[in-house]
Scaffold this motif. Structure first.
Motif, PDB file in Angstrom:
ATOM      1  N   UNK A 303      38.552  40.936  46.891  1.00 19.74           N
ATOM      2  CA  UNK A 303      37.246  41.586  47.017  1.00 19.74           C
ATOM      3  C   UNK A 303      37.408  43.102  46.911  1.00 19.74           C
ATOM      4  N   UNK A 304      36.690  43.689  45.950  1.00 19.14           N
ATOM      5  CA  UNK A 304      36.849  45.124  45.653  1.00 19.14           C
ATOM      6  C   UNK A 304      35.543  45.864  45.912  1.00 19.14           C
ATOM      7  N   UNK A 305      35.658  47.022  46.540  1.00 21.25           N
ATOM      8  CA  UNK A 305      34.502  47.910  46.676  1.00 21.25           C
ATOM      9  C   UNK A 305      34.749  49.148  45.820  1.00 21.25           C
ATOM     10  N   UNK A 306      33.917  49.318  44.810  1.00 22.80           N
ATOM     11  CA  UNK A 306      33.977  50.499  43.952  1.00 22.80           C
ATOM     12  C   UNK A 306      32.867  51.442  44.408  1.00 22.80           C
ATOM     13  N   UNK A 318      29.667  49.249  43.782  1.00 25.53           N
ATOM     14  CA  UNK A 318      29.670  47.887  43.227  1.00 25.53           C
ATOM     15  C   UNK A 318      30.650  47.076  44.067  1.00 25.53           C
ATOM     16  N   UNK A 319      30.171  45.943  44.576  1.00 23.11           N
ATOM     17  CA  UNK A 319      31.054  45.022  45.289  1.00 23.11           C
ATOM     18  C   UNK A 319      31.325  43.845  44.363  1.00 23.11           C
ATOM     19  N   UNK A 320      32.597  43.527  44.177  1.00 22.72           N
ATOM     20  CA  UNK A 320      32.901  42.447  43.228  1.00 22.72           C
ATOM     21  C   UNK A 320      34.131  41.657  43.638  1.00 22.72           C
ATOM     22  N   UNK A 321      34.123  40.409  43.198  1.00 23.32           N
ATOM     23  CA  UNK A 321      35.332  39.599  43.325  1.00 23.32           C
ATOM     24  C   UNK A 321      36.033  39.686  41.984  1.00 23.32           C
TER      25      UNK A 321
END
Ligand code: ACO
Length: 322
Positions: A303-306, A318-321
């Motif tokens: 899980x990444x928070x940009x 942007x929150x993305x897997x």
């Protein structure tokens, strides 16, 4: 459910490196001051004739290769830049021709350092609506061309580079949420105060340079990024501890550390490239992402928070897997 999923990343930095020691010879500064206040050790600077689209093309080709797709399958190109090659056509159109792609929509987005977050947000909407299946999203800049090399308060901070991703339509989880904002009332704190329709004489004189009240920008950036983190987590009913990686805009290690602290994250979970790249504006987030994907730190399904903050002011996440 259809998701927009990043399937390939790419980055490109000009070969020409400028260290803090090199800057000591140009302006009244020291390697120690720059490192202590910003964390920057060096930056890459495009050579004469090397343009934003040149950098974008190199980064895009790497992203296309990493995704394992055929260039002809790309059906949307969005380029985030504040330093376009030409007034028009857009840099995205020039890039499209370089890649020998014909017919798909291609356009630029200008949101300064938040540009890539804006571009990713727009691309996700195209994919979720079914208008696009494979999008090329690029952040590319040659900020060295809009720096006043006599102003030590700004010229030590920025560098040139490009980062790109391929965003594909997928049944697998990808982007979970996007959040973009702007507040134009702070123009005076960070700007290039001239353009085609305003003070064109300054452009003609070759003096279209960044002006910044660094201290005030710093405070706004830290407070605003703290709020966007809260907004993103709340929208997804997630906790700080759910996030595996913070991939922040690379302006200053002190701003990055403040956001990591807010997230109660160890700096081991934060991708930092500002030390080697400087602030590459719209290119900084995709470049940082590409570095951490290629060196194996960021792995599939994490899980990444940009996040980013920049001129406008603009900010977003942007929150993305992955
Ligand atoms: N070398 C040596 N001294 C310098 C330099 C330099 N390169 N630049 C400024 N100074 C001096 C100033 O003249 C000042 O001297 P004085 O006290 O005698 O007046 C002193 O250093 C302190 O200046 P400040 O501006 O208060 O220094 P600060 O600690 O705020 O750091 C900095 C400046 C690094 C610009 C910081 O404010 C910052 O990073 N701000 C964020 C701006 C930014 O990153 N903008 C990019 C776009 S937005 C974004 O990406 C977030």
């Amino acid at each position: 459910m259809t998701y927009a999923r990043i399937t390939g990343t790419g980055g490109y930095l000009p070969e020409n490196v400028m260290t803090n020691r090199d800057l000591e010879k140009i302006v009244d500064t020291t390697d120690q001051w720059i490192q202590e206040r910003t964390g920057i050790e060096q930056r890459h600077i495009a050579v004469e004739g090397q343009t934003t689209v040149d950098l974008a093309e190199a980064a895009s080709r790497k992203a296309i290769k990493a995704a394992g797709i055929d260039t002809q399958d790309i059906d949307l190109i969005i380029m985030a830049t504040s330093t376009p090659d030409k007034i028009f056509p857009s840099s995205a159109c020039i890039l499209q021709a370089r890649l020998d792609i014909h017919g798909c929509p291609a356009f630029d987005i200008q949101a300064v350092c938040t540009g890539f977050i804006y571009a990713l947000t727009v691309a996700e909407k195209f994919i979720k609506s079914g208008s696009s299946k494979k999008a090329l999203v690029v952040g590319s800049e040659v900020f060295s061309r809009i720096l006043n090399w006599e102003d030590r308060g700004t010229c030590v901070l920025f560098g040139d580079g490009a980062g790109a991703v391929i965003l594909e339509s997928s049944d697998e989880t990808g982007i979970l949420s996007t959040h973009i904002h702007a507040d134009g009332q702070y123009e005076d704190l960070l700007l290039v105060p001239c353009g085609i329709a305003d003070d064109y004489d300054r452009v003609k004189a070759g003096r279209a340079f960044i002006e910044m009240k660094g201290n005030e920008v710093f405070k706004m950036a830290v407070n605003t990024l703290g709020r966007i983190v809260d907004e993103t987590l709340a929208a997804n009913q997630m906790m700080k501890s759910d996030i595996d990686w913070l991939v922040p805009h690379q302006a200053n290690t002190r701003i990055i550390a403040a956001t990591a602290k807010k997230l109660k994250m160890s700096m081991d979970q934060v991708v930092v490239t500002v030390n080697k790249h400087g602030n590459t504006s719209a290119a900084s987030v995709p470049l940082a992402l590409d570095v951490a994907v290629r060196d194996g730190r960021i792995k599939s399904n994490e899980l990444l928070l940009l996040e980013a903050f920049g001129g406008g002011f603009t900010w977003g996440s942007v929150l993305l897997r992955f």
